[in-house]
Design an enzyme around this catalytic site. Sequence first.
Site, PDB file in Angstrom:
ATOM      1  N   HIS A  49      52.091  51.928 -79.254  1.00  0.00           N
ATOM      2  CA  HIS A  49      51.894  52.864 -80.354  1.00  0.00           C
ATOM      3  C   HIS A  49      50.422  53.207 -80.541  1.00  0.00           C
ATOM      4  CE1 HIS A  49      53.222  54.931 -83.988  1.00  0.00           C
ATOM      5  NE2 HIS A  49      52.214  54.378 -84.631  1.00  0.00           N
ATOM      6  N   TYR A  52      48.696  53.568 -76.023  1.00  0.00           N
ATOM      7  CA  TYR A  52      49.175  54.574 -75.070  1.00  0.00           C
ATOM      8  C   TYR A  52      49.029  54.086 -73.619  1.00  0.00           C
ATOM      9  CZ  TYR A  52      49.231  58.095 -78.824  1.00  0.00           C
ATOM     10  OH  TYR A  52      49.503  58.801 -79.963  1.00  0.00           O
ATOM     11  N   HIS A  95      57.332  58.790 -86.961  1.00  0.00           N
ATOM     12  CA  HIS A  95      57.634  57.583 -87.732  1.00  0.00           C
ATOM     13  C   HIS A  95      59.111  57.264 -87.511  1.00  0.00           C
ATOM     14  CE1 HIS A  95      55.477  55.281 -91.121  1.00  0.00           C
ATOM     15  NE2 HIS A  95      54.719  55.301 -90.043  1.00  0.00           N
ATOM     16  N   ASN A  96      59.455  57.159 -86.227  1.00  0.00           N
ATOM     17  CA  ASN A  96      60.857  57.015 -85.845  1.00  0.00           C
ATOM     18  C   ASN A  96      61.426  55.641 -86.173  1.00  0.00           C
ATOM     19  OD1 ASN A  96      60.455  59.565 -84.732  1.00  0.00           O
ATOM     20  ND2 ASN A  96      60.093  58.774 -82.680  1.00  0.00           N
ATOM     21  N   ARG A 116      46.743  61.936 -94.289  1.00  0.00           N
ATOM     22  CA  ARG A 116      45.431  61.280 -94.227  1.00  0.00           C
ATOM     23  C   ARG A 116      44.689  61.675 -92.961  1.00  0.00           C
ATOM     24  NH1 ARG A 116      48.535  57.194 -96.122  1.00  0.00           N
ATOM     25  NH2 ARG A 116      48.520  56.018 -94.169  1.00  0.00           N
ATOM     26  N   ASP A 117      45.419  61.848 -91.852  1.00  0.00           N
ATOM     27  CA  ASP A 117      44.766  62.297 -90.627  1.00  0.00           C
ATOM     28  C   ASP A 117      44.064  63.632 -90.828  1.00  0.00           C
ATOM     29  OD1 ASP A 117      45.443  60.121 -89.104  1.00  0.00           O
ATOM     30  OD2 ASP A 117      47.257  61.008 -88.274  1.00  0.00           O
ATOM     31  N   GLU A 312      49.608  47.158 -92.775  1.00  0.00           N
ATOM     32  CA  GLU A 312      49.564  48.620 -92.728  1.00  0.00           C
ATOM     33  C   GLU A 312      49.909  49.209 -94.090  1.00  0.00           C
ATOM     34  OE1 GLU A 312      51.770  50.152 -89.400  1.00  0.00           O
ATOM     35  OE2 GLU A 312      50.687  48.898 -87.963  1.00  0.00           O
ATOM     36  N   ASP A 495      51.445  67.854 -79.978  1.00  0.00           N
ATOM     37  CA  ASP A 495      52.767  67.467 -79.497  1.00  0.00           C
ATOM     38  C   ASP A 495      53.124  66.054 -79.928  1.00  0.00           C
ATOM     39  OD1 ASP A 495      51.822  65.512 -77.390  1.00  0.00           O
ATOM     40  OD2 ASP A 495      50.918  67.341 -76.617  1.00  0.00           O
ATOM     41  N   GLY A 532      47.937  64.725 -80.630  1.00  0.00           N
ATOM     42  CA  GLY A 532      49.361  64.500 -80.811  1.00  0.00           C
ATOM     43  C   GLY A 532      49.679  63.031 -80.845  1.00  0.00           C
ATOM     44  N   ASN A 533      50.883  62.697 -80.408  1.00  0.00           N
ATOM     45  CA  ASN A 533      51.392  61.346 -80.549  1.00  0.00           C
ATOM     46  C   ASN A 533      52.430  61.096 -79.463  1.00  0.00           C
ATOM     47  OD1 ASN A 533      53.846  59.796 -82.517  1.00  0.00           O
ATOM     48  ND2 ASN A 533      51.957  58.775 -81.989  1.00  0.00           N
TER      49      ASN A 533
END
Length: 740
Positions: A49, A52, A95-96, A116-117, A312, A495, A532-533
Amino acid sequence: MSPLTVEITPEIIKEHGLKPDEYERIVKILGRTPNLTELGVYSVMWSEHCGYKHSKAVLRKFTTKGDRVLQGPGENAGIMDIGEGWAVAFKVESHNHPSAVEPYQGAATGVGGILRDIFTMGARPIANLNSLRFGPLTNPKVKHLFTGVVKGIADYGNCMGIPTVAGEVVFDETYTDNCLVNAMSVGLVRHEHIIRGKATGVGNAVIYIGATTGRDGIHGATFASTEISQESQEKRSAVQVADPFMEKLLMEATLELIQSDILVGIQDMGAAGLTCSTCEMASRGGAGIEIDVTKVPQREPGMTPYEILLSESQERMLLVAKPGCEQRVHDILAKWDLHAATIGTVTDTGLMVVKENGKTVVEVPAESLTEPPIYHPEKSEPAILKKHREFDEAIIAQPSDYNEVLLKLLTDPTIASKRWVYQQYDHMVRTNSFIRPGSDAAVIRVKETKKGLAMTIDGNGSYCAVDPYEGGKIAVAEAARNIACSGAVPIGMTDCLNYGSPEKPEVFYMFERSVTGVADASAYLKIPVTGGNVSLYNESPQGAIDPTPIVGMIGLFEDVDLRVTQWFKKDGDLIYLLGNIGDSIGASRYLHLLHGKKTGLCPRLDLKTEKYLYHGLRTMAEWKVLESAHDCSDGGFAVAVAESCFTGATHEAGFKGAEVVLPGTGRLDGRLFGEAQSRVIVSCDPRNAFRLEDIARHFQIPIQKIGQVGGDALVIGSAVKVPVSRAADLFFTSIEKAMA
């Protein structure tokens, strides 16, 4: 027992999601055995997460630079110049896993994190979007997840006063046990207020602001890097708890701090919490940071350094103040009634040093945390792809009643109106929304200018499941087509890449091929990827989800008054098809819904044709010859014409009938419901017909006049004739009835 004296066993290493060779690498970096807290720090930063590690090599395929790009991947959000001193910041994240376990909090904190990003970059958020995937609504568990996720998104965005203006929702068996919740946010920033997440200046104060730290969300990043299972379902402590009212204060305070020009850098405490913000800021600035965890505001007694560093808890930020500005930071935070605590300083050691009452509990090179091992997993083409390519459409019998087929498609929750969803969102707050949910793209004005921003979020896992490369291309093309249908110029994309375990060769093949498709389309269309993520390990005991790349895209209007919507406007307008009709039913929603088959040859996408189509649509908008424009996607030609008849209506008086011919030859069901690419249904005033046709010819766009707006029925050749009111009622109420 103190974490400093706990023996690091193979079981503990495995519990932290680390491989044995990764642990040996940590030992080599440190030149010693890590203590438990240091192991925890590495485990979250080297998780998929955050790190990467299975995807970074593939992501290098993306084109990330362009004339407008001010900030590409590597920061909290991408930023693009839109002129007149303004820039747009935007990003999408997943946030799956949290949403699959605790749908309300998982979705709410997903929205909070992406917001926040945006404001961490100095931008004020102006719009939210989301892309959601669930199993069939006939499943009670799916209804529970759907209800909780939508409410979580709605409550957080509404409390923040930020409109949720666009999105998509897909219902498919592949997401039954692993829903997807991808949240996107868009903000505006003046060039002079752009700030980044770095730590520089030896001796500068490191200040913690926002909510107190609790035990919620510990190991959330590691949790998001494993498959969904019964055990993970019980890890509710890995799901954060949202407080949008706190975040509203934090946003206003952060923007005031940035605009006061008293900060060196600022970073959101998102995944991996204080650990991530500390080491990333130090690494980006080529510096070190030393903090004392006893100075971190805590809301629970007896928290250990391990818990404080890995928590977190939401609505928290870390910043570095400019020399002599520490008190001004505290004063501004006090004005907004927020916690602010100086917890450390910037150093020149390159180390992340954490102390507890003067005793060192963590001492590791900051850069080593942000540079996890990079893997190049094995890949192999799944045998099923060959079967998809060889599927013979001729075995599919044509239906006897095309009216019923069309109505069934309009009732399909994936195609039907998402009114049940967006009515829970405040999409008009701040009064900037010019085109609201329900059209191809949302449009937001840029106040104090004539400019506007179009925005959309799109993807199709079914296409990628049968042809990952072509499906990846189509994800980009459809998003850009939606932007172009609104009259805007696509300028940048973000993305969210959702897949199963990269450690399985067949899954990694699908990941690599679909990302290559996304990259190739982005490069050809000159739409850079600004960030992206990646969300991997989206699996359950039933298997991996369909490969699902999601594309969020921004378009620019120099004059927002030139915007176009997707619905027909007045009787007598002429209706045209831009593009070729096609007759294949491969990979279509029709084939899946009516015949129970998710297979066939994926629609082919010619990027040159697609590019000409975008140029033509924008020119038509600039010349004010379009009354409407709507792309053909799920459900094909017939569904696109039907949606053009009523998606802009708020009551029956707003419905518009239409009578059109059905172009082309070949399979009738394919021409009606197939999903050939690069097609748009447009309408125009008859007085503008010559100019419309001339523009299409100039850009080499196939064009055919197919009919006229008017009447109270939708008529398509001799195959379809249904009352518009009946079709609209089924379309608008399908999800509401399912949820009732």
